[in-house]
Design a protein around this motif. Structure first.
Motif, short mmCIF file in Angstrom:
data_model
loop_
_atom_site.label_atom_id
_atom_site.label_comp_id
_atom_site.label_asym_id
_atom_site.label_seq_id
_atom_site.Cartn_x
_atom_site.Cartn_y
_atom_site.Cartn_z
N ASP A 126 82.67 -61.55 79.44
CA ASP A 126 83.42 -60.31 80.14
C ASP A 126 82.32 -59.14 80.04
OD1 ASP A 126 85.76 -61.87 80.63
OD2 ASP A 126 86.36 -61.63 78.36
N VAL A 127 80.99 -59.42 79.48
CA VAL A 127 80.24 -58.33 79.40
C VAL A 127 79.90 -57.87 80.76
CG1 VAL A 127 77.88 -57.46 78.28
CG2 VAL A 127 79.60 -58.86 76.75
N VAL A 128 79.74 -56.45 80.69
CA VAL A 128 79.32 -56.05 82.02
C VAL A 128 78.01 -54.98 81.78
CG1 VAL A 128 79.64 -54.47 84.10
CG2 VAL A 128 81.49 -56.23 83.36
N LEU A 129 76.64 -55.50 82.03
CA LEU A 129 75.67 -54.78 81.84
C LEU A 129 75.68 -53.40 82.52
CD1 LEU A 129 73.16 -57.65 81.52
CD2 LEU A 129 74.27 -56.58 79.63
N GLN A 130 75.22 -52.25 81.96
CA GLN A 130 75.20 -51.16 82.66
C GLN A 130 73.60 -50.80 83.23
OE1 GLN A 130 76.25 -47.84 80.33
NE2 GLN A 130 76.06 -46.19 82.08
N GLU A 131 73.30 -50.79 84.50
CA GLU A 131 72.21 -50.63 85.01
C GLU A 131 71.59 -49.10 84.39
OE1 GLU A 131 69.81 -50.27 89.46
OE2 GLU A 131 72.12 -50.06 89.24
N GLY A 132 70.26 -49.40 83.90
CA GLY A 132 69.70 -48.22 83.41
C GLY A 132 69.86 -48.13 81.81
N GLU A 133 70.82 -48.66 81.22
CA GLU A 133 71.21 -48.95 80.19
C GLU A 133 71.06 -50.10 79.34
OE1 GLU A 133 72.35 -46.43 77.94
OE2 GLU A 133 72.13 -44.82 79.49
N THR A 134 71.44 -51.30 79.84
CA THR A 134 71.39 -52.27 79.13
C THR A 134 71.03 -53.67 80.28
OG1 THR A 134 73.81 -52.88 79.47
CG2 THR A 134 73.30 -51.97 77.41
N MET A 135 70.17 -54.68 79.58
CA MET A 135 69.85 -55.55 80.33
C MET A 135 70.25 -57.05 79.85
SD MET A 135 65.81 -55.12 79.51
CE MET A 135 65.01 -56.41 80.25
N ASP A 136 70.83 -57.18 78.77
CA ASP A 136 71.01 -58.39 78.32
C ASP A 136 72.00 -58.16 76.99
OD1 ASP A 136 71.40 -61.28 78.08
OD2 ASP A 136 69.11 -61.56 77.56
N ALA A 137 72.77 -59.50 76.82
CA ALA A 137 73.73 -59.18 75.58
C ALA A 137 73.79 -60.54 74.86
CB ALA A 137 75.26 -59.03 76.28
N GLN A 138 74.14 -60.51 73.59
CA GLN A 138 73.95 -61.97 72.81
C GLN A 138 75.28 -61.62 71.88
OE1 GLN A 138 70.40 -64.18 71.89
NE2 GLN A 138 69.42 -61.89 72.03
N ALA A 139 75.64 -62.72 71.23
CA ALA A 139 76.53 -62.68 70.10
C ALA A 139 75.79 -63.26 68.94
CB ALA A 139 77.82 -63.54 70.12
N LEU A 140 75.39 -62.44 67.87
CA LEU A 140 74.52 -62.65 66.81
C LEU A 140 75.09 -62.78 65.40
CD1 LEU A 140 71.40 -60.69 67.96
CD2 LEU A 140 71.73 -63.23 68.43
N THR A 141 74.60 -63.62 64.66
CA THR A 141 75.10 -63.54 63.21
C THR A 141 74.18 -62.47 62.55
OG1 THR A 141 73.21 -65.08 62.49
CG2 THR A 141 75.15 -66.02 63.18
N ILE A 142 74.79 -62.14 61.47
CA ILE A 142 74.14 -61.06 60.83
C ILE A 142 72.65 -61.49 60.13
CG2 ILE A 142 74.16 -60.04 58.34
CD1 ILE A 142 77.00 -59.91 58.48
N GLU A 143 72.56 -62.90 60.00
CA GLU A 143 71.21 -63.48 59.65
C GLU A 143 70.31 -63.14 60.77
OE1 GLU A 143 74.19 -64.46 56.83
OE2 GLU A 143 74.25 -64.81 58.98
N LYS A 144 70.58 -63.49 61.86
CA LYS A 144 69.67 -63.43 63.14
C LYS A 144 69.54 -61.96 63.33
CE LYS A 144 67.63 -65.14 66.43
NZ LYS A 144 66.54 -66.03 66.31
N ILE A 145 70.13 -60.98 62.96
CA ILE A 145 70.07 -59.70 63.24
C ILE A 145 68.82 -59.12 62.40
CG2 ILE A 145 70.95 -57.37 63.03
CD1 ILE A 145 73.62 -58.25 64.38
N MET A 146 68.99 -59.56 60.96
CA MET A 146 68.05 -59.25 60.05
C MET A 146 66.69 -59.81 60.56
SD MET A 146 70.26 -59.57 56.47
CE MET A 146 69.00 -58.77 55.61
N GLU A 147 66.77 -61.05 60.77
CA GLU A 147 65.35 -61.87 61.20
C GLU A 147 64.75 -61.18 62.45
OE1 GLU A 147 64.22 -65.95 63.31
OE2 GLU A 147 66.06 -66.26 62.23
#
Length: 513
Positions: free
Chosen positions: A469-490
């Motif tokens: 359902d994610v709609v990327l905004q041209e000029g703002e975002t180029m990708d999306a992921q669902a990440l765990t807290i541990e992955k974000i810290m890594e």
């Protein structure tokens, strides 16, 4: 009524076979990307009102920089694509092509003959001549496809002409038409242009960068931006910049050069765009000299280091009316920076606060220096699903600050807006996800801190989002992921995730999950 078509054969591609590319997806080489500046320079004064292209990446990418500069879209015309040789890799291309030019009906299994390529391309051209009658049009194309078009209108164009053209990338052919009748054909060697030709490209378009340039600015006492230029001991005024030393990244080189040439001890560096120059008659080479350009917002200045090559640093309101060391390239870069800033700093207004977060009754326009001791508000929108995964987005390469890095959706609170409203809005604008009222109203402000010139509010929203359902905004975002807290810290530790004060943010987030 005359119609003019400028056919542009693509620049040099990267045809490495071990990278998984197909004939349709081969990208341009670094040299090819740099040589696109030749195309842009050539087309700039031709009155082009439309840009068309083969769907193949190398052709599209050759005309795209000109289209971007001219404010035109590139329209893909499928029938302008290159000839299909066969499904398998062909080792002896020369023998194959020679036989095709001797026999226009010859083709390999699953491939096309020159007669078929010619029919397809000429038909596409006929449609273009009807639709764009009386206009000047640029068309991104290929060597064989273009050769068959020329041959259709000038049958004396044959194998010898094809082989003479084969190594010329990019290459241009101007064709003039009266209705559907071709009245003139002119072949143009783009490398014969003798003047210095400059080009700018999206950030990180190339693989290697021998130099960096910085457009450095600081706020004056009146709260206006001033631009820093440096006077070299052996030259005149110029933008700060220099070579990327072995083992350095362009960012590291920019930080070092900025200090060595201005004495800046505290600043924020923003990668902006890539820059190339091309002068075929230069002893410095064929023009494949890409550099990266950075915006530097300087907040503290020290003294020049003892080994500096700079005699003087001075602030100017714009491009200085003085002798420049590089009177063509540096005005080009400076003007490109002003355009880049205008594009990447939309008109937006913020309410300013004091250090105790009390309203000052001052509305501030984004992109201008904030008065000393004043702060705006920025929000992080942490969207967490029932699995505990967090929605993260990747910043577009053209974004001001941390281009290409992953982040929590974030943005500034606009004038008259509540912090939570801004968090919900930014989430919708950057991901296309509109929270239902109960999820939006259930948002929790779990951590707020003052950093630099802003208060950063971190909002937690619970909602079972779907990446589909994610709609990327041209000029703002180029990708999306669902990440765990541990992955974000890594990823933060690795330098690919833009998140400051990470440990405190994560500690407070865990406290409310």
């Amino acid at each position: 009524m005359q119609t003019t078509i400028y056919f542009i054969r693509h620049a040099e591609p990267n045809r490495a076979r071990d990278n998984g590319y197909t004939d349709a997806t081969f990208p341009l080489s670094d040299k090819g990307m740099a040589d696109c500046a030749l195309v842009t320079h050539f087309l700039r004064d031709k009155g082009i009102t439309a840009v068309l292209s083969s769907p193949f990446k190398r052709a599209y990418d050759t005309v795209a920089p000109f289209a971007r500069e001219a404010g035109l879209d590139v329209r893909v015309v499928a029938d302008f694509r290159e000839r299909k040789i066969t499904d398998a890799w062909l080792e002896d291309f020369k023998s194959y092509a020679t036989r095709q030019w001797a026999d226009f009906s010859y083709k390999l299994e699953d491939g096309e003959s020159l007669a078929e390529v010619q029919t397809r391309n000429v038909a596409a051209l006929g449609a273009v001549l009807r639709e764009y009658a009386g206009r000047c049009v640029a068309v991104g194309t290929h060597g064989t496809a273009l050769s068959t078009i020329i041959n259709h209108y000038a049958p004396t164009f044959g194998a010898e002409d094809f082989w003479d053209m084969a190594g010329r990338m990019p290459w241009a052919v101007k064709m003039a038409f009266d209705g559907q009748r071709c009245v003139a054909i002119e072949k143009i060697d783009l490398f014969a242009q003798k003047e210095l030709i400059l080009g700018h490209f999206p950030y990180n378009s190339f693989g290697a960068y021998p130099y960096v340039v910085m457009c450095a600015r600081r706020a004056n006492a009146q709260g206006q931006w001033e631009w820093l230029f440096v006077r070299h001991k052996n030259r005149a005024w110029e933008l700060p910049g220099g070579r990327v030393e072995p083992g350095e990244t362009p960012m590291e080189a920019a930080k070092r050069e900025l200090y060595e040439e201005t004495g800046a001890t505290k600043c924020r560096l923003h990668p902006a765009f890539d820059f190339t120059w091309h002068r075929p008659d230069s002893a410095l080479g064929d023009g494949h000299r890409p550099g990266q350009v950075f915006l530097a917002d300087i907040t503290e200045m020290g003294t020049l280091p003892s080994h500096s090559e700079i005699a003087e640093v001075r602030a100017f309101p714009g491009l200085p009316d003085a002798e420049l060391s590089f009177p063509i390239p540096h005005p080009f870069v400076f003007n490109a920076m002003e355009k880049w800033l205008a594009k990447n700093t939309p008109e937006e207004y913020w309410d300013l606060l004091d250090e105790d977060r009390q309203p000052l009754g001052i509305t501030h326009r984004r992109g201008q220096p904030k008065p000393p001791g004043t702060y705006s508000t920025v929000v992080h929108s942490w969207l967490v699903n029932t699995k505990g995964d967090i929605l993260c987005t990747r910043r577009a390469m053209t974004k001001l600050g941390a281009p290409g890095m992953w982040e929590i959706p974030s943005g500034s609170v606009e004038a008259g807006e509540h912090s939570r409203q801004a968090a919900v809005r930014e989430l919708r604008e950057e991901t296309g996800i509109a929270l239902p009222p109960e999820a939006a109203e259930g948002g929790i402000l779990f951590y707020s801190q003052r950093e630099d010139t802003a208060f950063w509010d971190n909002w937690l929203f619970r909602y079972d989002f779907d990446l589909a359902d994610v709609v990327l905004q041209e000029g703002e975002t180029m990708d999306a992921q669902a990440l765990t807290i541990e992955k974000i810290m890594e990823m933060t530790a690795q330098g690919s995730f833009a998140l400051w004060d990470t440990e405190n943010k994560i500690k407070h987030l865990r406290g409310v999950l």
